[in-house]
Design an enzyme around this catalytic site. Structure first.
Site, short mmCIF file in Angstrom:
data_model
loop_
_atom_site.label_atom_id
_atom_site.label_comp_id
_atom_site.label_asym_id
_atom_site.label_seq_id
_atom_site.Cartn_x
_atom_site.Cartn_y
_atom_site.Cartn_z
N GLY A 236 -10.37 87.39 66.20
CA GLY A 236 -10.74 88.55 66.81
C GLY A 236 -10.38 88.84 68.18
N TYR B 200 -28.89 85.63 52.22
CA TYR B 200 -28.88 86.11 53.70
C TYR B 200 -30.09 86.30 54.16
CZ TYR B 200 -23.89 87.05 52.67
OH TYR B 200 -22.52 86.76 52.29
#
Length: 325
Positions: A223, A53
């Site tokens: 979402g 990441y």
């Protein structure tokens, strides 16, 4: 916050897992610190990250941010059940020909040490294989993990993106070595991606492997944000929204009936599956994080689950009944 055991291990984790993929990419360090502090205050003790990441030349940046947050003290490290991953290319020239993604004992040892250094800790509760590597035998893998466990550098081993038969093979080989084996499988699972119900989720439940759902909102599509985009603010998800427009509009209407946000209903739905330990929430801001805390209190009634099945049909059950007699 509610807690559950991580698979068949004896450790308890929150039923929401804080994903940190945005830290250092879409979320600056100051906001990341605020989110992690708020997570602990809310009882979220399960934090997930990965060595890659930060991505590309910035691989490791997210772990470094978490490490600096731990270094502030105040019991931060002690309160967190920390999960990170190994498999990807860390763009480290010292890895030489072993730089590409993989799971050799060589890479596991080197990349574990790198994660420990960046995270400013001497151990990781859950060390996860980010992907399967079928060029490496389970003899090599379990030997590497066993050494790290005996050294106290990792507590448990998990997997990610494994097929059902990979889970079975892993546990078979672990049992032959008298090891606990995998305690978790991190897998993509959401209302628009129900294929894991065929084999991965039933296999995990049978084997006592806790499932952690990544992308439970399908990159934001579930979402409710894609339908609210203003003209001129197109995103990569817009074409996908058009593809699923009818389903997403029906889903939005149902959520309005329930008085809940689309994101929270989608997250709560993942927790209905008995194999599920926690969905990963990946907030970019503190406000987004706070909005998700209600998820564990949402109990979806049978008629709601039926409506969701009608809007987002699954594969029809587990294998082989879903595609055979």
């Amino acid at each position: 916050m509610e807690y559950t055991y991580l698979g068949r291990s004896g450790i308890k984790v929150s039923k929401l897992c804080l994903g940190t993929m945005n830290f250092g990419v879409n979320t600056d360090e100051k906001e990341a610190f605020r989110i992690m502090d708020a997570a602990l205050d809310a009882g979220v003790n399960f934090f997930d990250t990965a060595n890659i990441y930060g991505w590309g030349e910035n691989a490791g940046k997210t772990e470094e941010i978490i490490g600096r947050w731990f270094a502030q003290g105040g019991g931060r490290r002690e309160k967190v059940v920390l999960a990170t991953k190994v498999h990807g290319d860390m763009s480290d020239p010292l890895d030489g020909p072993n730089s590409p993604a993989g799971l050799s004992s060589y890479k596991i040892r080197r990349h574990l040490e790198g994660s420990l250094r960046r995270l400013q800790t001497d151990h990781i509760e859950l060390y996860q294989m980010h992907h399967i590597d079928r060029n490496v035998s389970w003899d090599e893998l379990w030997e590497a993990f066993q050494v790290s466990i005996l050294q106290g550098k990792i507590g448990y081993v998990g997997s990610s993106n494994f097929a059902g038969w990979d889970l079975v093979k892993a546990q078979y080989e672990a049992k032959n070595r008298h090891m606990l084996g995998l305690v978790s499988e991190q897998h993509k699972y959401n209302l628009l991606c129900r294929l894991p119900e065929l084999e991965v989720l039933p296999a995990a439940e049978h084997l006592g492997i806790g499932v952690v759902a990544w992308s439970p909102l399908e990159g934001g599509l579930l979402g409710g944000n894609a339908s609210k985009k203003q003209a001129g603010s197109r995103t990569a998800n817009d074409n996908r929204y058009e593809q699923f427009r009818q389903q997403l509009e029906a889903f939005s209407a149902l959520c309005k009936e329930l008085g809940e946000s689309e994101a929270n209903v989608a997250l709560a739905w993942t927790l209905v599956n008995p194999a599920m330990t926690a969905p990963i929430i990946g907030p970019r801001t503190l406000e987004q994080f706070q909005d998700t805390l209600r998820v564990v209190d949402i109990k979806l009634e049978e008629f709601v689950l039926k409506r969701l099945d009608e809007i987002f049909p699954g594969p029809g059950g587990s294998a082989p009944q879903a595609y055979a007699w």
